[in-house]
Scaffold this active site. Structure first.
Site, short mmCIF file in Angstrom:
data_model
loop_
_atom_site.label_atom_id
_atom_site.label_comp_id
_atom_site.label_asym_id
_atom_site.label_seq_id
_atom_site.Cartn_x
_atom_site.Cartn_y
_atom_site.Cartn_z
CD GLU A 41 -6.55 -16.02 -8.47
OE1 GLU A 41 -6.25 -15.02 -9.11
OE2 GLU A 41 -6.71 -16.03 -7.24
CB CYS A 203 -3.75 4.06 6.63
SG CYS A 203 -3.90 4.31 4.85
S1 SF4 Z 1 -0.68 -0.29 2.34
FE1 SF4 Z 1 -0.42 1.88 2.83
S2 SF4 Z 1 -2.11 2.89 1.81
FE2 SF4 Z 1 -2.63 0.73 1.92
S3 SF4 Z 1 -3.87 0.55 3.80
FE3 SF4 Z 1 -1.72 0.09 4.29
S4 SF4 Z 1 -0.89 2.01 5.02
FE4 SF4 Z 1 -2.77 2.50 3.91
#
Ligand code: SF4
Length: 359
Positions: A41, A203
């Site tokens: 870490e 996403c």
């Molecule tokens: S948390 Fe939201 S912004 Fe991040 S990859 Fe997943 S869908 Fe996309």
């Protein structure tokens, strides 16, 4: 009730994704102990995983336990840290190892409040040690987690601001589950490192997509807010690179605190005019010729340092080993190539040695 549902849903989806896609081959994920998690870490703060891996493996070979780290000299710890930067991390690692051995009988305390009293261990690092190595429910908030949470909940503002950090810590705590906390901690870090990346979040493959507010706004990369830009001031320094007839270089140990604290560096002067006087005072020798090498810029988080290297050759044997001593430890001296490679050196000193083929 809505909050509890949200918490279960967030953690469950993340854990389901982690079971299939999580990373399991990182060196600190094998033979997990508080010591290994802690060292990883600290190394991973401000440093990429790919850079950290060889340093971590080398560090563990040399210091397989906290007791061995505590028993080492600071010079040796800094030497293994050479090139990783942010050297206060290494000095704090060493201090904390000694505190654990002397104050906690060699065992990491199973309490995040106590962990946070140790040098270099903040709330997030304490949370990582407690959750990953001890299975204690404790949230973390490293750079990856900040990004995931800021996007998932559209948290405005730069996470370095207290108000933004407070919101993110609330969310981090909200989503951390009671069970499988080690996997959850690893999972949210993995999501940030592999899918919810800084500039190109994937996403379409993300398990959080259906509830992600930044995705709904078609604006993931607007979160988290950026650090306000400021123009860095420029400072300058002249490095005296003194070489003797035996090709040894004169290095000085820098004071324990401040820039490059405890590392070995070339003497630093303000201008070329001071070289002759420095040479007389420090080495009791005259300078025949001064060669100015091309300057080099090193950028710290808060300023640029323009370094002017000045190479001088001194007709003096390395018999005169040390100019000064503090508590019997040499603070400056002529060093052979072998001696230099065993010291902790700032990155620009290593660069200068390579560029100028000094060692
Ligand atoms: S948390 Fe939201 S912004 Fe991040 S990859 Fe997943 S869908 Fe996309």
């Amino acid at each position: 009730m809505a909050i509890l549902k949200e918490q279960a849903s967030f953690a469950d989806r993340l854990l389901g994704w982690f079971d299939v896609w999580g990373r399991r081959d990182l060196p600190w994920q094998k033979g997990i102990t508080p010591y290994r998690v802690w060292v990883s870490e600290i190394m991973l703060q401000q440093t990429q995983v790919a850079t950290v891996i060889p340093y971590f493996e080398h560090f563990m070979q040399r210091f397989p336990s906290v007791a061995e780290l505590a028993g080492a000299s600071e010079d040796e710890v800094l030497n293994l840290w050479t090139g990783l930067g942010y050297y206060s991390r290494a000095r704090n690692l060493h201090k904390t190892a000694r505190r654990i051995v002397h104050d906690f009988a060699g065992e990491f305390p199973r309490d995040t409040a106590l962990l946070e009293t140790l040098p270099g261990i903040g709330r997030s690092t304490a949370g990582a040690i407690a959750s990953i190595a001890m299975g204690i429910r404790a949230p973390i908030l490293d750079g990856n987690v900040k990004r995931v949470l800021a996007r998932h909940h559209c948290v405005d503002g730069w996470p370095g601001k207290t108000a933004t950090a407070k919101k993110l810590w609330f969310l981090a705590d909200l989503h951390t589950p009671e069970i499988r906390v080690a996997d959850y901690t690893q999972a949210i870090m993995d999501l940030g490192a592999t899918l919810c990346t800084r500039s190109r979040p994937d996403c379409d493959r993300c398990p959080m997509q259906t509830s992600c507010e930044a995705y709904a706004l078609n604006s993931p990369t607007s979160f988290p807010g950026k650090k306000p830009k400021k123009v860095l001031p420029v400072k300058s320094a002249l490095f005296v690179i003194a070489r003797n007839a035996e090709n040894a270089l004169w290095l000085e140990k820098r004071p324990p605190s401040g820039i490059w604290g405890g590392l070995w560096s070339f003497p630093e002067l303000q201008s070329e005019d001071q070289i002759a006087e420095w040479c007389q005072r420090t080495l009791n020798a005259d300078v025949d010729c001064i060669e100015l090498a091309p300057p080099l810029r090193h950028t710290f988080s808060h300023f640029h340092l323009d370094i002017q290297p000045a190479i001088i050759t001194v007709c003096q044997s390395s018999q005169r080993q040390h100019a000064t001593q503090v508590n019997d430890a040499p603070q400056a001296g002529w060093m052979s190539k072998t001696a230099i490679t065993q010291k902790g050196l700032p990155a620009p000193v290593v660069r200068l040695m390579n560029v100028l083929a000094l060692v």
